[in-house]
Design a protein around this motif. Structure first.
Motif, PDB file in Angstrom:
ATOM      1  N   LEU A  20       0.857  -1.466   0.063  1.00  0.00           N
ATOM      2  CA  LEU A  20      -0.025   0.330   0.097  1.00  0.00           C
ATOM      3  C   LEU A  20       0.824   1.439   0.184  1.00  0.00           C
ATOM      4  N   GLY A  21       1.609   1.136   1.033  1.00  0.00           N
ATOM      5  CA  GLY A  21       2.606   2.891   0.221  1.00  0.00           C
ATOM      6  C   GLY A  21       3.256   2.639  -0.686  1.00  0.00           C
ATOM      7  N   GLN A  22       3.872   1.538  -1.126  1.00  0.00           N
ATOM      8  CA  GLN A  22       4.798   1.308  -2.793  1.00  0.00           C
ATOM      9  C   GLN A  22       3.273   1.980  -3.880  1.00  0.00           C
ATOM     10  N   ARG A  23       1.934   1.422  -3.324  1.00  0.00           N
ATOM     11  CA  ARG A  23       0.838   2.064  -4.169  1.00  0.00           C
ATOM     12  C   ARG A  23       0.675   3.592  -4.395  1.00  0.00           C
ATOM     13  N   LEU A  24       0.767   4.458  -2.779  1.00  0.00           N
ATOM     14  CA  LEU A  24       0.788   5.691  -2.924  1.00  0.00           C
ATOM     15  C   LEU A  24       2.242   6.310  -2.682  1.00  0.00           C
ATOM     16  N   ALA A  25       3.334   5.996  -2.721  1.00  0.00           N
ATOM     17  CA  ALA A  25       4.391   6.604  -3.829  1.00  0.00           C
ATOM     18  C   ALA A  25       3.940   7.817  -4.948  1.00  0.00           C
ATOM     19  N   ARG A  26       3.534   6.406  -6.322  1.00  0.00           N
ATOM     20  CA  ARG A  26       3.593   7.262  -7.277  1.00  0.00           C
ATOM     21  C   ARG A  26       2.760   8.150  -7.387  1.00  0.00           C
ATOM     22  N   PHE A  27       1.602   8.573  -6.399  1.00  0.00           N
ATOM     23  CA  PHE A  27       1.744  10.133  -6.723  1.00  0.00           C
ATOM     24  C   PHE A  27       2.001  10.951  -5.349  1.00  0.00           C
ATOM     25  N   LEU A  28       3.664  11.267  -5.232  1.00  0.00           N
ATOM     26  CA  LEU A  28       3.993  11.923  -4.570  1.00  0.00           C
ATOM     27  C   LEU A  28       4.866  13.000  -5.194  1.00  0.00           C
ATOM     28  N   HIS A  29       4.934  13.678  -4.509  1.00  0.00           N
ATOM     29  CA  HIS A  29       6.101  15.178  -5.498  1.00  0.00           C
ATOM     30  C   HIS A  29       6.637  15.485  -4.065  1.00  0.00           C
ATOM     31  N   PRO A  30       7.536  16.423  -4.330  1.00  0.00           N
ATOM     32  CA  PRO A  30       8.415  18.001  -3.662  1.00  0.00           C
ATOM     33  C   PRO A  30       7.455  17.955  -2.094  1.00  0.00           C
ATOM     34  N   ALA A  31       7.006  18.622  -1.603  1.00  0.00           N
ATOM     35  CA  ALA A  31       6.807  19.268  -0.310  1.00  0.00           C
ATOM     36  C   ALA A  31       6.249  18.748   0.296  1.00  0.00           C
ATOM     37  N   ASP A  32       4.932  17.384   0.056  1.00  0.00           N
ATOM     38  CA  ASP A  32       3.794  16.261   0.617  1.00  0.00           C
ATOM     39  C   ASP A  32       4.534  15.799   1.685  1.00  0.00           C
ATOM     40  N   VAL A  33       3.681  16.512   2.877  1.00  0.00           N
ATOM     41  CA  VAL A  33       3.956  15.617   3.781  1.00  0.00           C
ATOM     42  C   VAL A  33       3.098  14.312   3.985  1.00  0.00           C
ATOM     43  N   ILE A  34       3.432  13.813   4.915  1.00  0.00           N
ATOM     44  CA  ILE A  34       2.519  12.532   5.788  1.00  0.00           C
ATOM     45  C   ILE A  34       2.669  12.314   6.889  1.00  0.00           C
ATOM     46  N   ALA A  35       1.054  12.671   7.472  1.00  0.00           N
ATOM     47  CA  ALA A  35       1.476  12.779   9.218  1.00  0.00           C
ATOM     48  C   ALA A  35       1.198  11.502   9.635  1.00  0.00           C
ATOM     49  N   ILE A  55      10.069   4.749  -4.065  1.00  0.00           N
ATOM     50  CA  ILE A  55      10.932   5.900  -5.001  1.00  0.00           C
ATOM     51  C   ILE A  55      12.351   5.271  -4.745  1.00  0.00           C
ATOM     52  N   GLY A  56      12.471   4.734  -4.845  1.00  0.00           N
ATOM     53  CA  GLY A  56      13.903   3.975  -5.483  1.00  0.00           C
ATOM     54  C   GLY A  56      14.918   3.818  -4.361  1.00  0.00           C
ATOM     55  N   ALA A  57      14.401   4.275  -2.497  1.00  0.00           N
ATOM     56  CA  ALA A  57      15.062   4.490  -1.530  1.00  0.00           C
ATOM     57  C   ALA A  57      16.867   3.226  -1.744  1.00  0.00           C
ATOM     58  N   PRO A  58      17.699   2.911  -2.060  1.00  0.00           N
ATOM     59  CA  PRO A  58      18.536   1.858  -1.573  1.00  0.00           C
ATOM     60  C   PRO A  58      18.562   1.017  -0.128  1.00  0.00           C
ATOM     61  N   GLU A  59      17.873   2.344   0.617  1.00  0.00           N
ATOM     62  CA  GLU A  59      18.573   1.751   2.053  1.00  0.00           C
ATOM     63  C   GLU A  59      17.443   0.871   2.759  1.00  0.00           C
ATOM     64  N   GLN A  60      17.429   0.204   4.305  1.00  0.00           N
ATOM     65  CA  GLN A  60      16.819  -0.575   4.266  1.00  0.00           C
ATOM     66  C   GLN A  60      15.904   0.384   5.453  1.00  0.00           C
ATOM     67  N   VAL A  61      14.949   0.765   5.469  1.00  0.00           N
ATOM     68  CA  VAL A  61      13.773   2.080   6.073  1.00  0.00           C
ATOM     69  C   VAL A  61      14.228   1.327   7.503  1.00  0.00           C
ATOM     70  N   LYS A  62      14.516   1.835   8.586  1.00  0.00           N
ATOM     71  CA  LYS A  62      14.094   1.492  10.024  1.00  0.00           C
ATOM     72  C   LYS A  62      13.233   2.465  11.055  1.00  0.00           C
ATOM     73  N   SER A  63      12.938   2.178  11.870  1.00  0.00           N
ATOM     74  CA  SER A  63      12.567   3.650  13.005  1.00  0.00           C
ATOM     75  C   SER A  63      12.801   4.422  13.284  1.00  0.00           C
ATOM     76  N   PRO A  64      12.952   5.379  13.390  1.00  0.00           N
ATOM     77  CA  PRO A  64      13.580   6.890  13.345  1.00  0.00           C
ATOM     78  C   PRO A  64      13.805   7.057  15.168  1.00  0.00           C
ATOM     79  N   THR A  65      12.921   6.250  15.915  1.00  0.00           N
ATOM     80  CA  THR A  65      13.038   6.453  17.067  1.00  0.00           C
ATOM     81  C   THR A  65      13.429   7.442  18.289  1.00  0.00           C
ATOM     82  N   PHE A  66      14.794   6.489  17.966  1.00  0.00           N
ATOM     83  CA  PHE A  66      16.002   6.602  18.518  1.00  0.00           C
ATOM     84  C   PHE A  66      16.873   8.064  18.370  1.00  0.00           C
ATOM     85  N   VAL A  67      16.900   7.494  16.638  1.00  0.00           N
ATOM     86  CA  VAL A  67      17.239   8.974  15.983  1.00  0.00           C
ATOM     87  C   VAL A  67      16.676   9.651  15.974  1.00  0.00           C
ATOM     88  N   LEU A  68      15.541  10.169  15.829  1.00  0.00           N
ATOM     89  CA  LEU A  68      14.615  10.935  15.799  1.00  0.00           C
ATOM     90  C   LEU A  68      14.106  11.133  13.846  1.00  0.00           C
TER      91      LEU A  68
END
Length: 166
Positions: A20-35, A55-68
């Motif tokens: 579902l996140g992948q489906r949403l990605a096709r509609f995103l533009h610069p300056a979009d904010v997702i809360a 979006i093509g990010a090669p890194e593995q997404v991790k929770s940013p809880t400890f680094v913000l």
């Protein structure tokens, strides 16, 4: 102000939430904010993982809880914030978030209820809840917006949902 436009989607696995996140990605533009809103472990980071992959990010997404904040580079940068450990929007300002939100990339803010006053009026709100009728991995996602880009994204997702596109 009128009621926000909504789209509700139910997923039955972490993989379906990522897709579902992948489906949403096709509609995103610069300056979009997702809360993002939802309980601990509901799937906010899982959703962002799918978005970043599309979006093509090669890194593995991790929770940013400890680094913000994490930054993921793809066709657009993704600025992935986690406000779980913050007291209020002032704390988010103190880490320089205004230098990223509404700029050249997509800002994804987990635990947005803690920094509500920093969100633009036209952001896309994604509320993720457990949907126990589908088992331990069932989730209900509510996409919601009232104006601007957020509303455009909800309408595009609805159209995609109505036509059965993936």
């Amino acid at each position: 102000m009128s009621e926000p436009e909504q789209l509700k989607v139910v997923t039955d696995s972490a993989q379906a939430t990522e897709m579902l996140g992948q489906r949403l990605a096709r509609f995103l533009h610069p300056a979009d904010v997702i809360a993002f809103y939802g309980d601990l472990g509901a799937g906010k980071t899982t959703f962002v993982r799918g978005l970043a992959a599309a979006i093509g990010a090669p890194e593995q997404v991790k929770s940013p809880t400890f680094v913000l904040m994490h930054i993921y580079q793809g066709r657009l940068p993704i600025y992935h914030f986690d406000a779980y450990r913050l007291k209020n929007a002032g704390d988010l300002y103190n880490i320089g978030a205004e230098d990223y939100i509404g700029t050249d990339g997509v800002a994804c803010l987990e635990w947005s209820e803690r920094v509500e006053e920093m969100l633009p009026a036209d952001c896309l709100r994604v509320k993720i809840y457990y949907h126990t009728a589908l088992g331990p991995n069932g989730r209900e996602l509510i996409f919601e917006a009232s104006q601007g880009r957020g509303l455009e994204i909800v309408e595009a997702l609805k159209k995609q949902n109505d036509t059965g596109e993936n």
